[in-house]
Design an enzyme around this catalytic site. Structure first.
Site, PDB file in Angstrom:
ATOM      1  N   SER A   1     -29.625  -8.015   7.715  1.00  0.00           N
ATOM      2  CA  SER A   1     -29.894  -9.996   7.331  1.00  0.00           C
ATOM      3  C   SER A   1     -29.535 -10.630   8.792  1.00  0.00           C
ATOM      4  O   SER A   1     -28.905 -10.113   9.707  1.00  0.00           O
ATOM      5  CB  SER A   1     -28.971 -10.043   6.386  1.00  0.00           C
ATOM      6  OG  SER A   1     -29.021 -11.566   6.378  1.00  0.00           O
TER       7      SER A   1
ATOM      8  N   TYR B   1     -19.811 -11.611   2.483  1.00  0.00           N
ATOM      9  CA  TYR B   1     -21.414 -11.121   2.510  1.00  0.00           C
ATOM     10  C   TYR B   1     -21.746 -10.725   3.779  1.00  0.00           C
ATOM     11  O   TYR B   1     -22.233  -9.616   4.223  1.00  0.00           O
ATOM     12  CB  TYR B   1     -22.036 -11.960   1.624  1.00  0.00           C
ATOM     13  CG  TYR B   1     -23.583 -11.597   2.125  1.00  0.00           C
ATOM     14  CD1 TYR B   1     -24.065 -10.495   1.403  1.00  0.00           C
ATOM     15  CD2 TYR B   1     -24.247 -12.449   2.735  1.00  0.00           C
ATOM     16  CE1 TYR B   1     -25.336 -10.204   1.727  1.00  0.00           C
ATOM     17  CE2 TYR B   1     -25.627 -12.093   3.150  1.00  0.00           C
ATOM     18  CZ  TYR B   1     -26.152 -11.160   2.555  1.00  0.00           C
ATOM     19  OH  TYR B   1     -27.556 -10.792   2.854  1.00  0.00           O
TER      20      TYR B   1
ATOM     21  N   LYS C   1     -22.646  -7.071   6.212  1.00  0.00           N
ATOM     22  CA  LYS C   1     -23.479  -6.584   6.910  1.00  0.00           C
ATOM     23  C   LYS C   1     -23.205  -6.203   8.432  1.00  0.00           C
ATOM     24  O   LYS C   1     -23.929  -5.236   8.835  1.00  0.00           O
ATOM     25  CB  LYS C   1     -24.774  -7.683   6.758  1.00  0.00           C
ATOM     26  CG  LYS C   1     -25.503  -8.099   5.520  1.00  0.00           C
ATOM     27  CD  LYS C   1     -26.105  -6.809   4.794  1.00  0.00           C
ATOM     28  CE  LYS C   1     -26.553  -7.014   3.537  1.00  0.00           C
ATOM     29  NZ  LYS C   1     -27.080  -5.712   2.825  1.00  0.00           N
TER      30      LYS C   1
HETATM   31  C1  UD1 Z   1     -28.427 -16.743   3.286  1.00  0.00           C
HETATM   32  C2  UD1 Z   1     -28.550 -15.839   4.506  1.00  0.00           C
HETATM   33  C3  UD1 Z   1     -29.347 -14.451   4.293  1.00  0.00           C
HETATM   34  C4  UD1 Z   1     -28.737 -13.972   3.147  1.00  0.00           C
HETATM   35  C5  UD1 Z   1     -28.915 -14.990   1.678  1.00  0.00           C
HETATM   36  C6  UD1 Z   1     -28.278 -14.234   0.383  1.00  0.00           C
HETATM   37  C7  UD1 Z   1     -28.280 -16.951   6.674  1.00  0.00           C
HETATM   38  C8  UD1 Z   1     -29.322 -17.954   7.563  1.00  0.00           C
HETATM   39  N1  UD1 Z   1     -29.171 -16.711   5.408  1.00  0.00           N
HETATM   40  O1  UD1 Z   1     -29.660 -17.252   2.918  1.00  0.00           O
HETATM   41  O2  UD1 Z   1     -29.023 -13.828   5.272  1.00  0.00           O
HETATM   42  O3  UD1 Z   1     -29.654 -12.808   2.606  1.00  0.00           O
HETATM   43  O4  UD1 Z   1     -28.086 -16.123   1.991  1.00  0.00           O
HETATM   44  O5  UD1 Z   1     -28.425 -14.756  -0.467  1.00  0.00           O
HETATM   45  O6  UD1 Z   1     -27.368 -16.723   6.665  1.00  0.00           O
HETATM   46  N2  UD1 Z   1     -31.430 -24.820  -0.393  1.00  0.00           N
HETATM   47  C9  UD1 Z   1     -31.678 -26.223  -0.995  1.00  0.00           C
HETATM   48  N3  UD1 Z   1     -31.351 -26.319  -2.314  1.00  0.00           N
HETATM   49  C10 UD1 Z   1     -30.872 -25.123  -2.865  1.00  0.00           C
HETATM   50  C11 UD1 Z   1     -31.020 -23.885  -2.374  1.00  0.00           C
HETATM   51  C12 UD1 Z   1     -31.289 -23.562  -1.207  1.00  0.00           C
HETATM   52  O7  UD1 Z   1     -31.919 -27.080  -0.146  1.00  0.00           O
HETATM   53  O8  UD1 Z   1     -30.742 -25.252  -4.486  1.00  0.00           O
HETATM   54  C13 UD1 Z   1     -31.882 -24.654   0.994  1.00  0.00           C
HETATM   55  C14 UD1 Z   1     -30.401 -24.246   1.754  1.00  0.00           C
HETATM   56  O9  UD1 Z   1     -29.825 -25.357   2.412  1.00  0.00           O
HETATM   57  C15 UD1 Z   1     -30.937 -23.522   2.871  1.00  0.00           C
HETATM   58  C16 UD1 Z   1     -32.625 -22.923   2.501  1.00  0.00           C
HETATM   59  O10 UD1 Z   1     -32.667 -23.699   1.422  1.00  0.00           O
HETATM   60  O11 UD1 Z   1     -31.560 -24.216   4.132  1.00  0.00           O
HETATM   61  C17 UD1 Z   1     -32.626 -21.576   2.115  1.00  0.00           C
HETATM   62  O12 UD1 Z   1     -31.262 -21.249   1.161  1.00  0.00           O
HETATM   63  P1  UD1 Z   1     -31.071 -19.667   0.289  1.00  0.00           P
HETATM   64  O13 UD1 Z   1     -32.588 -19.367  -0.167  1.00  0.00           O
HETATM   65  O14 UD1 Z   1     -29.927 -19.951  -0.382  1.00  0.00           O
HETATM   66  O15 UD1 Z   1     -30.897 -18.921   1.520  1.00  0.00           O
HETATM   67  P2  UD1 Z   1     -29.922 -18.936   2.841  1.00  0.00           P
HETATM   68  O16 UD1 Z   1     -28.643 -19.515   2.775  1.00  0.00           O
HETATM   69  O17 UD1 Z   1     -30.828 -19.430   3.894  1.00  0.00           O
END
Ligand code: UD1
Length: 341
Positions: free
Chosen positions: A126, A151, A155
């Site tokens: 990841s 987590y 990795k």
């Molecule tokens: C993270 C990890 C990724 C991992 C994954 C597992 C990093 C950069 N990424 O992904 O490697 O495989 O977790 O679950 O470390 N968001 C909102 N509202 C929500 C949900 C998310 O605003 O309800 C935003 C988050 O702040 C983020 C983006 O959407 O900026 C993506 O979030 P998400 O889909 O949870 O993935 P990551 O946190 O990037």
């Protein structure tokens, strides 16, 4: 004779899409999954798309004996090891579960590969290993940063376990794929992401909000140092990601590796903000999404996206699908699910 691939975690989100792409590329597939975060009916979706019935074994990869029976029963040419726990928040609450599950499973796979002369491993890593990088985009040469969650730490550790094992045991080789943010669903809408309970990840939360299952999407923070203030990620279509695994297996089984442990970034090379995702989702699906800006989520990094040049040039793989198409597929899948319930 068709090559045979063991896919652990094959009923999961990325595992199921990869199984479909492997079958369509002419590979035989055997799935192992403990169904801890996936459903048996995914196998039906795979069959509907490909017309093929995949042998399935409900086995936990922590169980060396039962996993050993699966290795004894087939002659695998490669293993793709997806089976792992992946919720960042849960890993902070239950670190031992994460270390036990993610590390033991990998070590069992490596042990059995050696015992049964299976030479090739593709491992799901990841972009989390980069943390908040100083320079963007990140290439494979970007230094890894100390993980901010158990987590993420698994990795790191799994990559290290593979590196050390490959160095010590000449009979095995591995490709680790560092995924950025996989989203979307198969265009048929027969398979897709199936979160249990309240989704942690952005896209399932978006589609469930659009479907009225969740009242409102929280956008975590608009005060980051980015053009619109929300976080930036590299969202990669899950079918494009699945195809990267097929290319990796082919590279290994055809003896084309340049080193016995290779690492590739699998992303689009394009950073997209959370608010851009929301707006694009609304535009391509012609709907309004109820969302509000809330505070930052603990542990979130500000921005990360891939430099995928090495995968593009060395693997000959490239992300092909647009964000528009991907977000349409995510919505189509949600509607398909709603129709079933
Ligand atoms: C993270 C990890 C990724 C991992 C994954 C597992 C990093 C950069 N990424 O992904 O490697 O495989 O977790 O679950 O470390 N968001 C909102 N509202 C929500 C949900 C998310 O605003 O309800 C935003 C988050 O702040 C983020 C983006 O959407 O900026 C993506 O979030 P998400 O889909 O949870 O993935 P990551 O946190 O990037």
């Amino acid at each position: 004779m068709a090559k045979c691939v063991l896919v652990t975690g094959g009923t999961g989100y990325i595992g199921s899409h990869t199984t479909v792409e492997l079958l369509e590329a002419g590979y035989e597939v055997v799935i192992v999954d403990n169904l801890s975060n996936s459903e048996r009916f995914v196998l039906k979706g795979i069959r509907k798309i490909t017309g093929k019935r995949v042998p399935f074994h409900k086995v936990d990869c922590r169980d060396l004996t039962r996993l050993g029976h699966v290795f004894a029963r087939y002659k695998f040419d490669a293993v793709i090891h997806f089976a792992a726990s992946k919720a960042v928040g849960e890993s902070v609450e239950q670190p031992l579960l994460y270390y036990r599950n993610n590390l033991d499973s990998l070590m069992n796979i490596l042990t059995l590969m050696r015992a049964h002369q299976v030479p090739n491993l593709v491992f799901s890593s990841s972009c989390t290993v980069y943390g908040q990088a100083e320079k963007l985009p990140v290439s494979e040469q970007t230094p890894r940063r100390e993980a901010t969650s158990p987590y993420g730490n698994t990795k790191h550790m799994c990559e290290d376990i593979i590196r050390d094992s490959v160095a010590a045991y000449p009979e095995i080789a591995s490709i680790a794929l560092r995924y950025f943010n996989p989203i979307g669903a198969h265009p048929s809408a027969e398979i897709g992401e199936l979160p249990r309970g309240v989704p942690n990840n952005l896209i399932p939360f978006v589609t469930q909000t659009a479907a009225g299952i969740r009242p409102v999407l929280s956008v975590f923070g608009d005060d980051y140092n980015t053009p619109d203030g929300s976080c930036i990620r590299d969202y990669i279509n899950v079918v494009d990601l699945a195809k990267a695994h097929v290319v990796a297996v082919k590279r290994m089984t055809e003896g084309k590796m340049k080193a016995r442990f290779e690492i590739f970034n699998i992303g689009t090379g394009r950073g997209v903000s959370t608010l851009e995702v929301v707006r694009t989702f609304e535009k391509v699906n012609n709907l309004k999404l109820n969302y509000k800006i809330v505070g930052r989520r603990a542990g979130d990094i500000e921005a990360v996206w891939a430099d995928p040049t090495f995968a593009n040039e060395e693997l000959g793989w490239k992300a092909e699908k647009s964000l528009d198409e991907t977000l349409r597929s995510a919505w189509k899948w949600q509607q398909h699910l709603d129709g079933k319930q």
